[in-house]
Enzyme design. Structure first.
Site, PDB file in Angstrom:
ATOM      1  N   PHE A  14      76.168 -29.567 -17.326  1.00  0.00           N
ATOM      2  CA  PHE A  14      76.730 -30.914 -17.336  1.00  0.00           C
ATOM      3  C   PHE A  14      75.640 -31.876 -16.899  1.00  0.00           C
ATOM      4  O   PHE A  14      75.158 -31.821 -15.763  1.00  0.00           O
ATOM      5  CB  PHE A  14      77.934 -31.065 -16.405  1.00  0.00           C
ATOM      6  CG  PHE A  14      78.507 -32.456 -16.441  1.00  0.00           C
ATOM      7  CD1 PHE A  14      79.381 -32.825 -17.446  1.00  0.00           C
ATOM      8  CD2 PHE A  14      78.133 -33.406 -15.510  1.00  0.00           C
ATOM      9  CE1 PHE A  14      79.890 -34.123 -17.516  1.00  0.00           C
ATOM     10  CE2 PHE A  14      78.625 -34.694 -15.567  1.00  0.00           C
ATOM     11  CZ  PHE A  14      79.506 -35.052 -16.572  1.00  0.00           C
TER      12      PHE A  14
ATOM     13  N   ASP B 290      67.503 -31.186 -13.092  1.00  0.00           N
ATOM     14  CA  ASP B 290      68.540 -32.193 -12.898  1.00  0.00           C
ATOM     15  C   ASP B 290      69.127 -31.988 -11.505  1.00  0.00           C
ATOM     16  O   ASP B 290      69.982 -31.138 -11.290  1.00  0.00           O
ATOM     17  CB  ASP B 290      69.615 -32.062 -13.971  1.00  0.00           C
ATOM     18  CG  ASP B 290      70.724 -33.098 -13.821  1.00  0.00           C
ATOM     19  OD1 ASP B 290      70.808 -33.740 -12.762  1.00  0.00           O
ATOM     20  OD2 ASP B 290      71.535 -33.241 -14.762  1.00  0.00           O
TER      21      ASP B 290
ATOM     22  N   LYS C 162      73.190 -40.404  -8.165  1.00  0.00           N
ATOM     23  CA  LYS C 162      74.310 -40.332  -7.236  1.00  0.00           C
ATOM     24  C   LYS C 162      73.930 -40.760  -5.821  1.00  0.00           C
ATOM     25  O   LYS C 162      73.917 -41.938  -5.523  1.00  0.00           O
ATOM     26  CB  LYS C 162      74.947 -38.945  -7.280  1.00  0.00           C
ATOM     27  CG  LYS C 162      75.645 -38.652  -8.611  1.00  0.00           C
ATOM     28  CD  LYS C 162      76.560 -37.473  -8.530  1.00  0.00           C
ATOM     29  CE  LYS C 162      77.181 -37.129  -9.891  1.00  0.00           C
ATOM     30  NZ  LYS C 162      78.036 -38.183 -10.431  1.00  0.00           N
TER      31      LYS C 162
END
Length: 407
Positions: free
Chosen positions: A141, A226, A255
């Site tokens: 994801f 990531d 984030k």
């Protein structure tokens, strides 16, 4: 509909239905706790998918935002501003890289990394034009843009969004042999999550990240990590790659970099990678804006102390010990890394959503994924007593579902 209708009714009528929130209206937050519009208190066991690593309204981060609001919020990249250079230098030092490219969302940072990897492949490695490929992992994801969902295995994210962007090959996560076999002369990068967060906190086999690093080095391919969810303290290290002593060619961050206050993401790499960009080849009006990087610099200062990373390491054992008794007694799987856990509920007892709703009634906010799994990722600032109270609620909630299933 009248604007006097409830906020939820207005959202249901006028907001696109691309999320299915739990039925709670959060109106205030402090540390690891939030309150709804009626004053009921809840323990935040999600931390906005790690965006709130430092808790709600961390005083140092809020102070940085307030101070910058009184000075300057946006210039675009048409002009210099006095915080961009210091932010890039400080994040470069934190990552050990030579250059930083700030963007906004995590998905935007992933897209940036993919663009940079392709351009590096053509201009540095010598891949034939229009032939570049990137190897990705099954169960990944990385966001929901067109290119990213083109290599997603999630039918919900992918269905009816084609035609899809070519140039990606998927291999099983954790299978180094399959990874090496998928690389050929067209391959410019391997994109990997050091921990697959959205998939349910899926951990790589021991030594896998080191194998990825070795293969990428031997085959002259960029290792792109990531670390949007796994980075910035969540796993007990600044980056999850640190736990295996692995340094990727490219970090993708997001984030928590924005401190839970506003979007901020970045790509960090050495000059021979990010140096392929020239003016006009990539950009963002809001990327690296003064307000965002003021908060980002405060985040970096918190991480430089090592305290958030230490807290995640210290709370890993209590987190595991609080959930381990459920395995074989209502849960069929558990994975823990730092202050981050994926718990698989026995499908015979219900869905992950059922467990989240049971926990909502007990004052704990958490979110499900992939059917029966919930992810637990409270702020790294959480008190141990609060963590243990929340874990007790999880155990009680699973017991309640088991009792209902057996009745």
């Amino acid at each position: 509909m009248s604007v006097t209708a409830s906020p939820v009714d207005l959202e249901n009528v006028h907001g696109a239905h691309n999320y299915h929130p739990l039925p709670v209206m959060v109106s205030h937050g402090e540390g690891a706790w939030v309150w709804d519009d009626e004053g009921t208190r809840y323990l935040d066991f999600l931390a906005a998918y790690s965006a709130l690593n430092f808790g709600h309204r961390h005083p140092e981060l809020v102070r940085a935002a307030h101070e910058q609001l009184d000075r300057l919020t946006l210039t675009s990249r048409a002009f210099h501003h006095d915080l961009l250079g210091p932010f890039c230098a400080e994040l470069a030092a934190l990552t050990g890289k030579g250059m930083v490219l700030p963007m906004n969302s995590g998905a935007e940072a992933v897209e940036t990394a993919l663009k940079v990897a392709r351009r590096w492949g053509y201009e540095v490695k010598g891949v034939l034009d229009e032939q570049a490929t990137v190897v990705v992992m099954g169960g990944n994801f990385h966001g929901r843009t067109i290119s990213i969902i083109s290599f997603s295995g999630d039918p919900v994210a992918r269905t009816h969004y084609g035609p899809y962007t070519p140039g990606f090959r998927a291999v099983e996560y954790g299978d180094a042999v399959a990874l090496e076999a998928a690389i050929d002369e067209t391959t410019v990068a391997v994109l990997v999550e050091p921990v697959q967060g959205e998939a349910g906190v899926v951990l790589p086999p021991d030594g896998y990240l080191a194998d990825v690093r070795r293969i990428c080095t031997q085959r002259r391919v960029l290792m792109v990590a990531d670390e949007v969810q796994s980075g910035l303290g969540r796993t007990g290290a600044t980056f999850a790659c640190d736990l295996e002593g692995v340094v990727p060619d490219v970090y993708v961050l997001g984030k928590a970099l924005g401190g839970g206050i506003l979007p901020l993401s970045a790509v960090a790499a050495d000059d021979d990678v990010l140096g392929v960009l020239d003016p006009g080849s990539h950009g963002s009006t809001f990327g690296g804006n003064p307000l965002a990087v003021a908060v980002g610099r405060a985040v970096i200062r918190l991480l430089e102390t090592g305290d958030p990373q230490r807290r995640a390491r210290e709370l890993e054992a209590p987190l595991r010990e609080g959930l381990a008794p459920l395995v074989g007694h209502g849960a069929v799987g558990l994975r823990v890394r730092g202050l981050w856990a994926g718990l698989d509920l026995d499908p015979a007892l219900g869905t992950g959503r059922d467990l989240c709703e049971e926990l909502l009634g007990r004052g704990v906010l958490v979110k499900d994924t992939h059917g029966s799994t919930i992810r637990i990722s409270p702020p790294l600032t959480i008190d141990r007593a609060d963590l243990e109270w929340g874990l007790a609620q999880v155990r009680d909630a699973v017991a309640s579902l088991a009792a209902a299933a057996g009745s």
